[in-house]
Design an enzyme around this catalytic site. Structure first.
Site, PDB file in Angstrom:
ATOM      1  N   VAL A  22      13.855  59.661   9.015  1.00 17.99           N
ATOM      2  CA  VAL A  22      12.787  59.022   8.239  1.00 17.99           C
ATOM      3  C   VAL A  22      12.536  59.761   6.932  1.00 17.99           C
ATOM      4  CG1 VAL A  22      10.319  58.470   8.208  1.00 17.99           C
ATOM      5  CG2 VAL A  22      11.668  58.036  10.267  1.00 17.99           C
ATOM      6  N   THR A  90       7.336  62.850  16.583  1.00 16.11           N
ATOM      7  CA  THR A  90       6.226  62.971  17.539  1.00 16.11           C
ATOM      8  C   THR A  90       6.734  62.464  18.890  1.00 16.11           C
ATOM      9  OG1 THR A  90       5.410  60.892  16.559  1.00 16.11           O
ATOM     10  CG2 THR A  90       4.225  62.900  16.009  1.00 16.11           C
ATOM     11  N   CYS A 265      10.960  55.879  18.949  1.00 19.62           N
ATOM     12  CA  CYS A 265       9.839  55.003  18.585  1.00 19.62           C
ATOM     13  C   CYS A 265       9.421  54.112  19.748  1.00 19.62           C
ATOM     14  CB  CYS A 265      10.223  54.137  17.369  1.00 19.62           C
ATOM     15  SG  CYS A 265      10.339  55.065  15.827  1.00 19.62           S
ATOM     16  N   ARG A 336      18.477  60.805  20.440  1.00 22.68           N
ATOM     17  CA  ARG A 336      17.202  61.204  21.027  1.00 22.68           C
ATOM     18  C   ARG A 336      16.689  60.135  21.979  1.00 22.68           C
ATOM     19  NH1 ARG A 336      13.588  62.351  15.907  1.00 22.68           N
ATOM     20  NH2 ARG A 336      14.856  60.593  15.162  1.00 22.68           N
TER      21      ARG A 336
END
Length: 460
Positions: A22, A90, A265, A336
Site C-alpha cells: 500500500v 494491521t 484485508c 500473508r
C-alpha cells in the site's frame, strides 16, 4: 503560505511510513508531484528499492528505478517532512484479536521525529477510535507536542487492491477525514494531487475508520454466502459456477464467487469490527458466522480432494499432490494470511506429500512464514492429484494435455510387467493412468472439456 502550498512548491515534504503493497504505490504517486521521503524499518526492503527492484510487483522495477522517492530506514529523515502518511499493516493475533503492534510502533517512531505544524494521516485499517484513542496519545508522549495545537491528525483508509492494475490509488475515490475543518481541507487537497477520481470528505475520523472496516466485512459476508452455496450444491451434485452464471443474468444479482478468503484485508478486517463491538457489549452474529465459513474453507477443500482421490482408488497416505498457486490472490506475490496454506497443512495431516508451484509468490516470505519452497512446473511429475488454487494469469496458458503429463503412471492390475512395459513404450499415457484427479478451485478450465479428457474434476 499554508502547508499545502509549501508542499506543492516543494518547500515542504511528504513522508510515507511503511513501504509495502500500500505505502510504496502511494509514495511513488506523490513523488510525481512533490518531494517524498519513503521510510520503512526493513533495511533489506529499502536496499531493493534503492536498487530499482519492486518486490511487491505493484508498480514494477522500471518505475522504482525512475522514481524520485527518497528511500530510507533512517527515522531521523522524517524530521524533514511536515505531512506524514502512515501505511503499516494491521494484522490479527492467533486468537483473532487486533494486533496493533505495527501501528503503535510506527506511531512511536514518528512521534520521536514529529515537528510542530505537522499533519499525520493514518491509512491502516483499524476499528473506530484507534486513531484518536491509541495513536494520538503515543504521538503526544513521544514528541512532547499537543495534538490540535502543535500537530493535526487525520485518517484516510487505504483502498489499493494488490495485484489490481485497474483499481489503483489514482482511480479510486479517496475517503478523507480530519480532526477539524482545517485538517480535513488540507488532507483533502493534498490527496487530490494524486487521486484523479477525487476525494470524499467523511464527517469524522471515526466515520472514516468505520467505513473502511465495513467495506471488507461486506465482501467477506457475501463470499461466505457463496462458499456455503458451493458446499450445498456440491452435495446436490450441481455445478456452483453454472448456477451463479444463470442467476447472474438478473440485473440486481450480486456477482460474488466462492473461494479461499485470505490476505491482510478481507480475512482480517471483520475481526477488528467484531472486537470493538464486543468491547461495547454486542456479540456479532452475521459477521462472525461468515468468518467461520471462510476460515474453514481450507479444511473443506482438502477433505474434498481426499474424497475424490479415494473415489479414484488412490492410496492416500504417501500420495503426492501438486498445488498451483499459494498467494492469497491472483497475480500478487503477497502470501500473508493465505488460506492455500490451510489446504496444504490439512493434506499433510493425511500423510500426503505436497508440491507447490507459484512463480508469482514472494519466495523469501513463503519460506519465512510457512517454510515452503516452491518448485518449477516442469518438475511436477508422478502426482496423484493436481490442484489449481490461485488463478494467476501465468497458469491460464496451461492446457489440459500439459496437466495430464503431471500424473503418476500406474500399471493396471490385470497386466503383467512385460505387457505393461510394451504398452508403456507405444501408448498414450492416458491409457495407463488411474483417473486423473483435478481440483480447479476458481474454475480456470472448462468443466466439460476436463471431464471429456478423462479428469475426475472438482471445483468450488
Amino acid at each position: 503560505m499554508n502547508l499545502y502550498e509549501k508542499i506543492v512548491n516543494k518547500e515542504e515534504k511528504i513522508s510515507l511510513i511503511g513501504l509495502g503493497y500500500v505505502g510504496m504505490p502511494i509514495a511513488v504517486s506523490f513523488a510525481k508531484r512533490v518531494n517524498v521521503i519513503g521510510f520503512d524499518v526493513s533495511k533489506e526492503k529499502m536496499e531493493l528499492y534503492k536498487s530499482g527492484i519492486d518486490p511487491t510487483k505493484e508498480v514494477g522495477n522500471e518505475v522504482i528505478k525512475n522514481t524520485t522517492v527518497e528511500f530510507t530506514s533512517d527515522e531521523k529523515k522524517l524530521r524533514e517532512a511536515r505531512f506524514h502518511i502512515v501505511a503499516v499493516p494491521t494484522p490479527v493475533k492467533e486468537d483473532r484479536t487486533p494486533d496493533l503492534t505495527p501501528i503503535k510502533s510506527a506511531s512511536r517512531t514518528l512521534g520521536k521525529n514529529l515537528t510542530k505544524g505537522s499533519f499525520v494521516v493514518y491509512e491502516s485499517t483499524v476499528y473506530p477510535g484507534v486513531t484518536e484513542e491509541v495513536c494520538v496519545p503515543i504521538l503526544e508522549k513521544e514528541s512532547g507536542l499537543k495534538c490540535g495545537v502543535d500537530f493535526k491528525v487525520g485518517y484516510s483508509p487505504e483502498r489499493i487492491n494488490p495485484g489490481d492494475k485497474e483499481h489503483r490509488l489514482e482511480t479510486i475515490i479517496k475517503v478523507v477525514s480530519g480532526m477539524d475543518q482545517e485538517t480535513l481541507d488540507t488532507v483533502g487537497k493534498i490527496y487530490e494531487l494524486v487521486v484523479d477520481a477525487g476525494v470524499y470528505k467523511a464527517e469524522s475520523i471515526r466515520v472514516a475508520e468505520a467505513a473502511k472496516v465495513i467495506e471488507n466485512s461486506q465482501r467477506d459476508i457475501n463470499i461466505a454466502f457463496m462458499n456455503e452455496l458451493s458446499i450445498i450444491f456440491n452435495k446436490m451434485g450441481i455445478d456452483t459456477k453454472a448456477v451463479l452464471e444463470a442467476a447472474g443474468t438478473k440485473w440486481n444479482f450480486l456477482k460474488f464467487s466462492p473461494g479461499l478468503v485470505g490476505g491482510h484485508c478481507i480475512g482480517v478486517d471483520p475481526y477488528y469490527l467484531t472486537y470493538k463491538a464486543e468491547q461495547m457489549g454486542y456479540y456479532s452474529q452475521i459477521i462472525l458466522s461468515g468468518r467461520k465459513i471462510n476460515d474453514d474453507m481450507g479444511k473443506y477443500v482438502a477433505e474434498s480432494i481426499v474424497k475424490k482421490m479415494i473415489k479414484a482408488n488412490k492410496q492416500i497416505n504417501g500420495s503426492k499432490v501438486a498445488i498451483f498457486g499459494v498467494t492469497f490472490k491472483e497475480n500478487c506475490p503477497d502470501v500473508r494470511n493465505t488460506k492455500v496454506v490451510d489446504v496444504i497443512r490439512e493434506l499433510e495431516e493425511y500423510g500426503i506429500e505436497v508440491k507447490v508451484v507459484d512463480p508469482i509468490a514472494d519466495k523469501d516470505d513463503l519460506w519465512h512464514e510457512y517454510r515452503i519452497n516452491p518448485c518449477n512446473a516442469e518438475n511436477i511429475q508422478g502426482m496423484d492429484a493436481v490442484i489449481f488454487a490461485v488463478p494467476h494469469d501465468e497458469f491460464k496458458s496451461i492446457q489440459l494435455e500439459d496437466v495430464k503429463k503431471m500424473y503418476r503412471v500406474t500399471m493396471p492390475k490385470y497386466m503383467g510387467s512385460e505387457v505393461f512395459s510394451e504398452i508403456a513404450a507405444t501408448s498414450d499415457q492416458s491409457t495407463l493412468e488411474e483417473t486423473n484427479v483435478l481440483m480447479d478451485i476458481k474454475g480456470i478450465f472448462n468443466r466439460k472439456e476436463a471431464e471429456d479428457a478423462g479428469f475426475l474434476y472438482w471445483r468450488l
